[in-house]
Each structure stands twice: as C-alpha cells, then as structure tokens.
Design a protein around this motif. Structure first.
Motif, PDB file in Angstrom:
ATOM      1  N   VAL A   1       0.826  -1.210   0.000  1.00  0.00           N
ATOM      2  CA  VAL A   1       0.000   0.000   0.000  1.00  0.00           C
ATOM      3  C   VAL A   1       0.859   1.259   0.000  1.00  0.00           C
ATOM      4  O   VAL A   1       0.637   2.186  -0.785  1.00  0.00           O
ATOM      5  N   HIS A   2       1.852   1.307   0.895  1.00  0.00           N
ATOM      6  CA  HIS A   2       2.688   2.496   1.045  1.00  0.00           C
ATOM      7  C   HIS A   2       4.097   2.100   1.440  1.00  0.00           C
ATOM      8  O   HIS A   2       4.321   1.048   2.048  1.00  0.00           O
ATOM      9  N   GLU A   3       5.058   2.966   1.096  1.00  0.00           N
ATOM     10  CA  GLU A   3       6.418   2.864   1.624  1.00  0.00           C
ATOM     11  C   GLU A   3       6.802   4.223   2.195  1.00  0.00           C
ATOM     12  O   GLU A   3       6.525   5.264   1.590  1.00  0.00           O
ATOM     13  N   TYR A   4       7.433   4.196   3.368  1.00  0.00           N
ATOM     14  CA  TYR A   4       7.907   5.430   3.990  1.00  0.00           C
ATOM     15  C   TYR A   4       9.393   5.294   4.295  1.00  0.00           C
ATOM     16  O   TYR A   4       9.877   4.204   4.615  1.00  0.00           O
ATOM     17  N   GLN A   5      10.093   6.420   4.200  1.00  0.00           N
ATOM     18  CA  GLN A   5      11.523   6.453   4.528  1.00  0.00           C
ATOM     19  C   GLN A   5      11.708   7.316   5.767  1.00  0.00           C
ATOM     20  O   GLN A   5      11.194   8.442   5.837  1.00  0.00           O
ATOM     21  N   LEU A   6      12.422   6.783   6.759  1.00  0.00           N
ATOM     22  CA  LEU A   6      12.736   7.554   7.965  1.00  0.00           C
ATOM     23  C   LEU A   6      14.079   8.229   7.733  1.00  0.00           C
ATOM     24  O   LEU A   6      15.134   7.586   7.802  1.00  0.00           O
ATOM     25  N   GLU A   7      14.049   9.530   7.436  1.00  0.00           N
ATOM     26  CA  GLU A   7      15.257  10.257   7.037  1.00  0.00           C
ATOM     27  C   GLU A   7      15.823  11.059   8.198  1.00  0.00           C
ATOM     28  O   GLU A   7      15.087  11.728   8.934  1.00  0.00           O
ATOM     29  N   ARG A   8      17.121  11.019   8.319  1.00  0.00           N
ATOM     30  CA  ARG A   8      17.821  11.730   9.396  1.00  0.00           C
ATOM     31  C   ARG A   8      17.993  13.201   9.026  1.00  0.00           C
ATOM     32  O   ARG A   8      18.563  13.528   7.992  1.00  0.00           O
ATOM     33  N   VAL A   9      17.483  14.074   9.879  1.00  0.00           N
ATOM     34  CA  VAL A   9      17.746  15.503   9.756  1.00  0.00           C
ATOM     35  C   VAL A   9      18.902  15.863  10.685  1.00  0.00           C
ATOM     36  O   VAL A   9      19.817  16.592  10.325  1.00  0.00           O
ATOM     37  N   SER A  10      18.841  15.336  11.901  1.00  0.00           N
ATOM     38  CA  SER A  10      19.932  15.457  12.869  1.00  0.00           C
ATOM     39  C   SER A  10      19.851  14.239  13.778  1.00  0.00           C
ATOM     40  O   SER A  10      18.966  13.392  13.627  1.00  0.00           O
TER      41      SER A  10
END
Length: 664
Positions: A648-657
């Motif tokens: 259904v969906h894919e999400y990416q957990l991206e590092r900002v800090s």
C-alpha cells in the motif's frame, strides 16, 4: 476488525514537530525503511502509547514518559508530546488522542510531576466518558494480547519456551495465547461457578456442623477449608511474585542485549587500563634499574683511554719484571755453580768436577754477578707503582662490558614497554569514545551490575518456583484429606438441611464440570485449528520439502515435523523465527479479535530465501500489516516484487539530525 487509518505524531521521540502517516482504508502492507537509530522502534511505541499509555523498551517499561519528548523541541521551548490515532473497528470510527502536556501555570518543567496525562476518545463523532472510553479501548484491543499485534521480532525466540512443559514463561505466553483466542470467556464462567461451588460447600460444612452425628467432622472440614484457602493464597502471592520476577528477568535480558557491546567495551577498557598500569609500573622499575647502572656509565666512556694507559704501563712494568726475573734466575744459577765448586761434584749429573771446569765456573759466576745485577731501588719502586696503577685501572674497567650489554637490553625493553603503553592508550581512547557514544544515558556501574542482577533474579525465581511446588504439594494433600472427610460426612449425616445443601452443591458441581469439559473441548479445537493454519503458513514460509508441517503441544508450542514423521530436534534460531511467525499468523486467523500486525525488524536472522517467503506471505497473515525494516535487512526490490499489489505504502525515515527524523 480493527484498522489503523492515520497516525499523527507531535514531538514524539525523534519525530520533531507534527508529522502524519496516512495508512488509508486499504488492506495490505506498509513498509517503513530506516537505518538503526532513526526511530523504527519509536513508531512501534507510538501505537503502544496511543492504545495503552505505556512505552516499552527492551529493558522494560519507560518509567518517565517525559523522556520521549523531542530534545530539539524542548530546546526551542516546546515540552511534552502527543499521538493521535484514527482507526475503525467494524462499523465504528474512532479518533484516539493521548498527550503528555505541561500542567497549567508551568512554563519550564523540572520533573515528571510538572506534566499531566491527557486522554480523549471520539467514537463516531462523540467524545466518550472516562468509563466508556476504557470499555471501548479494552474492546478494541486488550493490552494483554498486544504482544501478538505489536512486537519486536528480536523477542520472537521467547516462543521457544512453549515447547517446554511446566515453565512459568511458557505458562505466561500460553495464557496470552488463550486470551487472544477467546478461551477466557469460558474461563470466566468457570471462575464464577467456582465461587458458587465454594459458597455451597460452606453451606454443606455448616449443615454438617449442625448435624449431631457429624459436628466434629464438620469442624474438621472448616479447618481443612481454611488451610486450603491459606495455601491457595500463598500460591497466588508466589505466582504474582513469580510473574513480577519473570518481568524483571525479561527486562534484564533486554538490557543485557541492549548493553552487550557497551559491557564488552567497558570490560575491554578496564583490561587495557590494567595492562597499561602494569606496563607503566614495569617501565618505572626498568628505568630505576638503568639509572642505577648509569651511575657507573662514565667508566665505559673512559674504557678506550684506560686500556691505552694500562697497556703502556704494562709494557714498562714488563721490562722491569723481566729484569727482576732474570736476576732471580741468575742468583739460583750462581748458587748451584758455587755448590759445584765447593763439592767438586756436578749437582745435575753427579760427576766429579775437574780443576779446569771449576776455574771456568768461577769466571761465569763473576760474569753473571756483573751481568744480572737486578733492579735498583728506584726500579723496584717504579715496578711497585706500575703494578698498583695496573690494578687500579683494571678495577676501574671491571664490569664495564657487562654493564653495556645490560644497558642495551634494558633500553630495548624500555622501547617495547613504551610501544605497548602507547597502544594501550590508543585502545583505551577508542573504547572510551565508543562508550561515550553508545552509553551517554547509562551509568557504568548500572551496566556492569546487570549480569549480577540477572543472576540474582534467576536465583530468586528458582526459590519462588520451589516454594510454589512445595505449597502445591501441601495443597493437594489437604484436598485429598478433605475429600475423605467429605465422603465420611456424606455417609453419616442424615439431616434435611445437609441433604438440601448437598443437592445444591452437586448440581453446581455438575455445571462446573460441564464448563470445564467445554473449555477443554474448545481449547482442543482451537489447538487443532492453530496447528493446521500454522502448518500452512510454515510450509509457505520455509519452502523446505523435507519439513512437511508443525505439531502443536498443550502449551501451543510448535515442533517441526520431518517428512519421515519424526520431530526435528535442535532447530536453529532462524527456524525458531519462522515457527514463531507461523504461530502468530495462525493465532490471527483463529482469534475473535482481528487487527493489524506491526513488526519491528522481522528479517534479522533469516537468509534471503526465507526473507522473500515472509514478504510474500505477510499479507495473508493479517488484513493490515506494517514492516519496520532497516536498510539492507531485506532488498527493497525483493520486498516490492514479493508483496506485489498488496504493497500500500512505503515510507523512509530520514535523518535531519541525531535528534530529528522526518517521515518521507
């Protein structure tokens, strides 16, 4: 059936600001990709917090909820956090809001007491009362069965406990399994009937006391009943203590797992510091030795000069010594010649000496006396002085060669020790950096005490289990005695009151047995269904044609069956993982309560084939599934291909800090 539609996070853990995840109304699989430390487990905890108000770490429940506040948000003056969960259950829609907020009048918190917990549940557009809210949440998902919906795959191996009989851990998991399968509905009926049975038993006992024939036996029954109640209370207390100890043990196991690297680094650092100290002490001792040797080192510097002087003096002394020795030889010769003249006999061959030879000897004596006059007084004094000087010079250079070799060996040892110390310092510095980086929030004393605490808990747990066994033995003996007394009373008592009480008791006992048998039959049917569905999932997941199914035991433990019909012993941790997933899928298929499965890092122990099989099978395990996977745990192309149109969906957990993750 429960379905999560949307979740909104505000300053929850690393999720700074307000971030929303849209799960949509579709059934299927949602994947969250993120490297370690990016907040996958925090997402799992967001569901747990919203539903139950707790945050679970591997080392136990988080005691201070305020620790989940986003650090950067707090630096900007925002304190607390919230999680809003939009969901549907059957035909009802819900918005669940749970928040940790500053108390009125507090601008900057100094502790947990400065926060208040806010909970709101909106059902179909209406805000529910606290009582209604608790009832609805318990109907949507009871906390006792949450382990089968929200789980960290690292804990899947605990299901191996189900293979063992008479273990408290296995009993605990078995109880949770039966809760999700609905067994407690019958169990609650059994408990209610047990209470009635106990009431009617007391009426029987009272009637026996009032009957003249069985007064004493009735009193004995009362005493036995009181003793049985006492032992049952003790067992319940010990079982409660046992449950708490198991919780502590599991928490400590989690902490040991979490801090394994940290503990190893601390041990290695302490060892390196100990070795460094030992090397430094030896270096100090070696330097002290070389200082002692260097006190006479100036002799080595003069060695060549001393040798030259000594050789020159030895030459002069040799000349005088030679002259002195010739004088000594000559004097001995003269004495021999004078004796030959006096005795007129040769002292060597014993022949007579003629007058001509005697005259010749006298001439030789005169010549020798003049030629070998010996040392003068001045020469004798010079020889004495030369000999004294030679002795002094030799003493001066004595041991100088050995000292040079010793100094060279010590200097080599100093170089080796200094090199080792340098290496130890570098190792210690690297280990300290690791410890500081991964153990910022951990006290070293606490980390190192975990193993001892775990050992202490295990010992206490063993003692509590022995106590339960002892109490159970006593309880069974009392119950057996009570049955004998009851049988005797039944034979002797004849009053109407006792017969009426007996009939009520017997009727209730029959109902109790019906419920007990119903529970057993229902449990057996559930076990068969779970075994069947788990086998189907397992065959899909493993793909190994030698493994044809699973066999369930009374604890809901599953054993792998070889095509030969034999059970497979000593399965690997990877297969343990697959079996546990098969069990969870089968439980979802047979449970009255249906809901999403959310798994954190479920592929860790598995090879690529099993990873692909699980991805392919995941959508059949639950209507809504969510995967929290770190990058590389499973190939994204493999995951997309195997899940197919169920993705259904894919999400990416991206590092900002380091303290801020964005959900993309």
């Amino acid at each position: 059936m429960l379905h999560f539609r949307k979740m909104t996070l505000r300053d929850f853990g690393p999720y700074k600001g307000e971030q929303t995840i849209d799960f949509t109304d579709k059934s299927g699989v949602t994947i969250f990709w993120g490297n370690n430390g990016r907040g996958k487990t925090t997402l799992l905890n967001a569901f747990r917090y919203a539903l139950f108000g707790v945050i679970q770490r591997r080392n136990g429940v988080l005691k201070s909820l305020s620790e989940m506040s986003n650090t950067e948000a707090m630096a900007e003056g925002r304190y607390g956090f919230s999680v809003v969960l939009d969901m549907t259950n059957d035909n009802d829609t819900y918005r669940l809001t749970r928040e940790l907020a500053l108390r009125e009048g507090v601008t900057k918190p100094s502790g947990e007491e400065d926060y208040e917990k806010i909970l709101s549940l909106n059902k179909n557009g209406s805000i529910l009362s606290p009582e209604g809210r608790e009832h609805e949440l318990n109907m949507i998902m009871p906390e006792q069965v949450a382990r089968f919906f929200l789980f960290d795959a690292e804990l899947l191996q605990e299901y191996e406990e189900l293979l063992e009989t008479n273990t408290s851990e296995g009993d605990h998991i078995k109880t949770s399994i039966e809760k999700i399968l609905g067994v407690p509905v019958l169990q609650n009926g059994v408990v209610d009937i047990e209470e009635c049975l106990s009431k009617y038993e007391k009426q029987k006992s009272r009637a026996a006391r009032d009957d003249g024939k069985t007064t004493q036996l009735g009193q004995e029954m009362d005493t036995l009943t009181a003793n049985i109640d006492e032992h049952q209370n003790i067992i319940r207390e010990k079982q409660s203590e046992q449950s708490e100890l198991i919780r502590k043990k599991n928490a400590l196991e989690g902490r040991m797992h979490d801090t394994e690297k940290l503990r190893n680094w601390i041990v290695e650092r302490d060892k390196a510091e100990k070795n460094k100290k030992k090397a430094e002490d030896e270096l100090e001792e070696v330097k002290a030795n070389i200082r002692e040797l260097m006190r006479g080192a100036w002799r080595g510097m003069l060695l060549n000069t001393v040798r030259g002087i000594c050789e020159s003096i030895e030459k002069k002394a040799s000349v005088l010594e030679s002259k002195r020795q010739r004088k000594t030889v000559a004097e001995k010769f003269i004495i021999e010649m004078k004796k030959a003249i006096s005795d007129r006999v040769c002292p060597v061959c014993g022949q007579d000496v003629s007058d001509d030879i005697i005259q010749h000897l006298r001439e030789r004596i005169k010549e020798s006396t003049n030629e070998y006059a010996g040392l003068s007084e001045a020469e004798r004094q010079s020889l004495f002085e030369f000999q004294a000087q030679i002795g002094a010079l030799k003493r001066l250079s004595e041991g100088t060669e050995d000292a040079r070799f010793k100094v060279a060996a010590i200097e080599e040892r100093i170089d080796s020790l200094e090199l080792n110390i340098g290496q130890y310092k570098q190792e210690i510095e690297e280990l300290r950096e690791n410890i500081e980086r991964y153990g910022e929030d951990a006290e070293e004393s606490d980390v190192l005490s975990i193993s001892k605490a775990y050992s202490d808990v295990e010992q206490t747990l063993r003692e509590v289990r022995r106590g339960i066994e002892n109490e159970t033995t006593k309880l069974n003996a009392l119950k057996a005695n009570k049955e004998k007394v009851a049988a005797t009373i039944d034979k002797m008592a004849g009053g109407d009151d006792y017969r009426a009480a007996s009939r009520r008791y017997e009727l209730c006992e029959h109902v109790y047995k019906i419920f007990e048998k119903s529970k057993a039959l229902y449990r057996e049917r559930l076990k068969q269904n779970v075994e069947k569905d788990a086998t189907e999932l397992f065959v899909k997941l493993t793909g190994d044609k030698d493994y044809v199914g699973l066999k369930i035991n009374d604890n809901y433990g599953l054993e792998i069956i070889h095509r030969s019909g034999r059970k497979v012993p000593g399965r690997s941790s990877g297969y343990e993982h697959v079996v546990a997933l098969s069990l969870i899928g089968a439980l979802h298929m047979n449970a009255p309560l249906r809901g999403p499965i959310i798994m954190d890092s479920p592929f860790g122990r598995l090879d690529p084939t099993h990873k692909a099989n699980i991805a392919r099978t995941l959508s059949s395990m639950a209507e809504q599934s969510m995967l929290l996977a770190y990058t590389g745990e499973i190939d994204d192309q493999v995951a997309r291909y195997e899940i197919g149109n169920k993705l259904v969906h894919e999400y990416q957990l991206e590092r900002v800090s380091s303290m801020h993750t964005e959900i993309k």
